[in-house]
Motif scaffolding. Sequence first.
Motif, PDB file in Angstrom:
ATOM      1  N   ALA A 108       0.937  -1.269   0.122  1.00 46.98           N
ATOM      2  CA  ALA A 108       0.105  -0.073  -0.222  1.00 46.98           C
ATOM      3  C   ALA A 108       0.579   1.411   0.165  1.00 46.98           C
ATOM      4  N   ALA A 109       1.900   1.380   0.756  1.00 47.07           N
ATOM      5  CA  ALA A 109       3.034   2.187   0.827  1.00 47.07           C
ATOM      6  C   ALA A 109       2.944   2.614  -0.506  1.00 47.07           C
ATOM      7  N   VAL A 110       3.544   1.402  -0.526  1.00 44.91           N
ATOM      8  CA  VAL A 110       4.587   1.480  -2.427  1.00 44.91           C
ATOM      9  C   VAL A 110       3.544   1.483  -3.564  1.00 44.91           C
ATOM     10  N   ALA A 111       2.572   1.713  -3.623  1.00 43.55           N
ATOM     11  CA  ALA A 111       1.122   1.838  -4.565  1.00 43.55           C
ATOM     12  C   ALA A 111       0.799   3.634  -4.621  1.00 43.55           C
ATOM     13  N   LEU A 112       1.131   3.896  -2.950  1.00 40.10           N
ATOM     14  CA  LEU A 112       0.519   5.342  -2.811  1.00 40.10           C
ATOM     15  C   LEU A 112       1.839   6.306  -4.121  1.00 40.10           C
ATOM     16  N   GLY A 113       2.592   5.363  -4.329  1.00 39.61           N
ATOM     17  CA  GLY A 113       4.243   6.437  -4.856  1.00 39.61           C
ATOM     18  C   GLY A 113       4.720   7.144  -3.972  1.00 39.61           C
ATOM     19  N   LEU A 114       4.960   6.635  -2.584  1.00 40.79           N
ATOM     20  CA  LEU A 114       6.098   7.235  -1.279  1.00 40.79           C
ATOM     21  C   LEU A 114       7.288   7.248  -1.837  1.00 40.79           C
ATOM     22  N   SER A 115       8.179   7.299  -1.296  1.00 37.46           N
ATOM     23  CA  SER A 115       9.748   7.344  -1.925  1.00 37.46           C
ATOM     24  C   SER A 115       9.970   6.388  -0.934  1.00 37.46           C
ATOM     25  N   ALA A 165      10.678   7.449   2.603  1.00 35.86           N
ATOM     26  CA  ALA A 165       9.323   8.130   3.070  1.00 35.86           C
ATOM     27  C   ALA A 165       8.680   7.145   4.251  1.00 35.86           C
ATOM     28  N   LEU A 211       1.085  -1.492 -10.831  1.00 42.26           N
ATOM     29  CA  LEU A 211       1.740  -0.822 -10.268  1.00 42.26           C
ATOM     30  C   LEU A 211       3.375  -1.228 -10.289  1.00 42.26           C
ATOM     31  N   LEU A 213       4.472  -3.352  -8.837  1.00 39.94           N
ATOM     32  CA  LEU A 213       5.426  -3.940  -7.709  1.00 39.94           C
ATOM     33  C   LEU A 213       5.530  -5.149  -8.099  1.00 39.94           C
ATOM     34  N   VAL A 240       6.827   6.465 -10.099  1.00 42.30           N
ATOM     35  CA  VAL A 240       6.526   7.988  -8.942  1.00 42.30           C
ATOM     36  C   VAL A 240       5.225   8.305  -9.919  1.00 42.30           C
ATOM     37  N   ARG A 249       2.403   5.830 -10.532  1.00 45.29           N
ATOM     38  CA  ARG A 249       1.815   5.869  -8.809  1.00 45.29           C
ATOM     39  C   ARG A 249       0.644   6.931  -8.734  1.00 45.29           C
ATOM     40  N   HIS A 250       1.141   8.015  -8.492  1.00 50.03           N
ATOM     41  CA  HIS A 250       0.836   9.215  -8.357  1.00 50.03           C
ATOM     42  C   HIS A 250      -1.196   8.945  -8.740  1.00 50.03           C
ATOM     43  N   PHE A 274      -2.968   2.208   7.316  1.00 49.57           N
ATOM     44  CA  PHE A 274      -2.144   2.739   8.237  1.00 49.57           C
ATOM     45  C   PHE A 274      -2.278   2.849   9.942  1.00 49.57           C
ATOM     46  N   MET A 321       0.243  10.748   1.262  1.00 51.82           N
ATOM     47  CA  MET A 321       1.159  11.682  -0.079  1.00 51.82           C
ATOM     48  C   MET A 321       0.338  13.242  -0.270  1.00 51.82           C
ATOM     49  N   ARG A 333       3.068  14.648   1.443  1.00 47.67           N
ATOM     50  CA  ARG A 333       4.199  14.881   0.813  1.00 47.67           C
ATOM     51  C   ARG A 333       4.597  15.823  -0.499  1.00 47.67           C
ATOM     52  N   ARG A 360      -8.594   7.153  -0.033  1.00 49.65           N
ATOM     53  CA  ARG A 360      -6.929   7.530   0.345  1.00 49.65           C
ATOM     54  C   ARG A 360      -7.049   7.330  -1.282  1.00 49.65           C
TER      55      ARG A 360
END
Lengths: 495, 243
Positions: free
Chosen positions: A401-408, A411, B48, B50, B71, B74-75, B87, B99, B102, B147
Amino acid sequence: MIRWIAIGLVIAGFFGAVSAAEEPRRVVVGSKNFTESVLLGELTTQLLIAQGIAAEHRRALGGSRILWNALARGDIDIYPEYSGTLRFELLADRSDSNGTDKPLQILLAAAGVAALPPFGFANNYALGMVEQRAQALGITDTSHLLERGNLKVGVSNEFLHRADGWPGLKAAYQLPHAATGLDHDLAYRGLVAGSLDVIDLYTTDAEIDYYDLRVLVDDRGYFPDYQAMLLHRAEWGERRPEVLAVLTQLSGQIEATDISRLNRLHKIDRQSVEQVASDFLETRLKQSPGANKGSSSLASALLTTTYQQLFLVGVSMLAALLLALPLGVLAAKKPVMGRFILGLAGAIQTVPSLALLVFMIPLLGIGTLPAIVALFFYSLLPILRNTEAGLSGISRELQEAAVALGLSASARLWQIELPLASRTILAGIKTAAVINIGTATLGALIGAGGYGQPILAGIRLDNTGLILQGAIPAVLMAFAVQGLLSWLETRLPAA
Amino acid sequence: MIQFRSVDFGFAGQPLLADFNLDIAAGRTTALIGSSGSGKSTLLRLMLGLIWPDAGEICFEKTPLSADRLVDIRHRTGYLTQGGGLFPHLTAADNVALMARRLDWNPSKIEARLATLAQMTQLEPALLTRMPSQLSGGQRQRVALMRALMLDPDWLLLDEPFSALDPLIRHQLQDELKTLIGSLNKTVVLVTHDLAEAAWLADHLVLISQGEIIQQGTFAEFRQQPASPFVEQFLAATRALPG
């Protein structure tokens, strides 16, 4: 990579600062971990101070080998040693097989060491038994033990392995017994309690009279003469002649009856080492030491040991955190490297804590620094393992989920992964801190001070009060740290 | 438009996809259906980045997915999984806004967007201050959907979004999602094993079995011209209520 180098530099700088803090000009007197050596070390130190020479006493540092190496390295400048120990143990590889050919001074000179003229007494090895028991069995000589193969023999750990100790004695008399090694001061208690029949003695020990022990005659003349004397590095003849001049005042001044009495005053009558030493200097040498006299109050002793203990624990824990946290992250991110890192840390942890401390001596000498390094190594694994486990234990769904959000990556680490792993990591820090506080008490064995100092002295003197003076604060400190970290835990997010 | 071009993908030595090709039309809802293990979730995870294909490529707007575009893609993609993936150490609002913060959105813009999304997903705004553990399953999925929509993505990938919920809530959310999708005009890819859900929400159905496309088309086409006995079986597996 740069971050790693920076962390390494910080740690190195830390240790550098610690070692630089030690004063160079003060005379450092060492002593071994038994009463007589501590008394001689204290006498030496007080005499120097009385004559206006700055000196400190690092007491009860360990066995002969540790003191000898510490002298060679310059960690200490002076310490009391015995001729027999020098010839048959420390210089055994330099002398001939029977060890009697060359004068001791020549053997010492080859090692860069010199001795002052002896104090005037010999403290020989001998075997001893409780008088009543020896009488009942009709044992007066060492050779009588031959027919008594069922007697239980316990000897001090050092004696058990020394070239001039048990192995040679066993061979010379062909003794059938298997000896158990234990602490010399505990051996007396074992003997009196009846769990041991025969132990090794120093002939000047106060306990011989006190417990009414029979000293067995060395009828085959195995034990050599153990004249007591002060050792210093040979170069001091030129560098610090004033120190040596002061110390020769002790030569020939202490007889066997004197040292037995001093041993007894300290060990049986419970006078402090400082008191016994200063009284002797006043009556025998007409010196009034002034400084260092009498025992310090309980509060100030506690304050000193607490400060030392906190320093050992604090610095080693901080350094361990600085290394183990990033390494734990690395181990979680790169599983192949992680297995290697965790394996290595696990291997360090399997080294017994005492052995780890002693391993540090040839590398770093004695005192605070080697103790901190050993504690640092000891604290790594729990932090490392829990950091790795905490990060690896985050569910795939949350990680993705964290990766898919696009977080570096950074982060993700700081905002998601470390917070989620924080409870597990804190549990590891807690484990490390408790192990660290417990192990730090062993630091006193290599001169690092802390709560181990009263504990060791208490064992040496059979003084329960003194043992508790170290043990209780150590337990309280462990509880306090545990409590503090548990409180911190309640402020962390649930995993 | 999202395209799979000759994609090979294997896991632990077992090929899951071989020479797989699929075009997903823009602005419509495509449902990937099939039994578990058919490889449909794998397709979302490939989109994605992944996981990466062993061969072939996945194109967004005709350009292949690559590490440097990841990136950005994904955004521009909203992703919602079965468990929501919220989370647990962040409040609902912090989960949704993570996000955007960020990306240095200004706080008033974030507040406004949160309000819009709460309304859109019919979530009581007061619930946004709660931790995920203090929300019901249905509320958690609404927050997770918020989200996914926060950055107003071009593509919305939904992986079994309602299958962990009880039937009443699931039914309600399916209705709401249909309205929502209708109003947003986004490219939606829905992975589900529930044929009724696919038929209700999607314009275009793709039936996948063992990494291969068995049939694709509208639900009506599936019913009228099933491509194989397997498709007939799959259609018949939905049980009608007795009586």
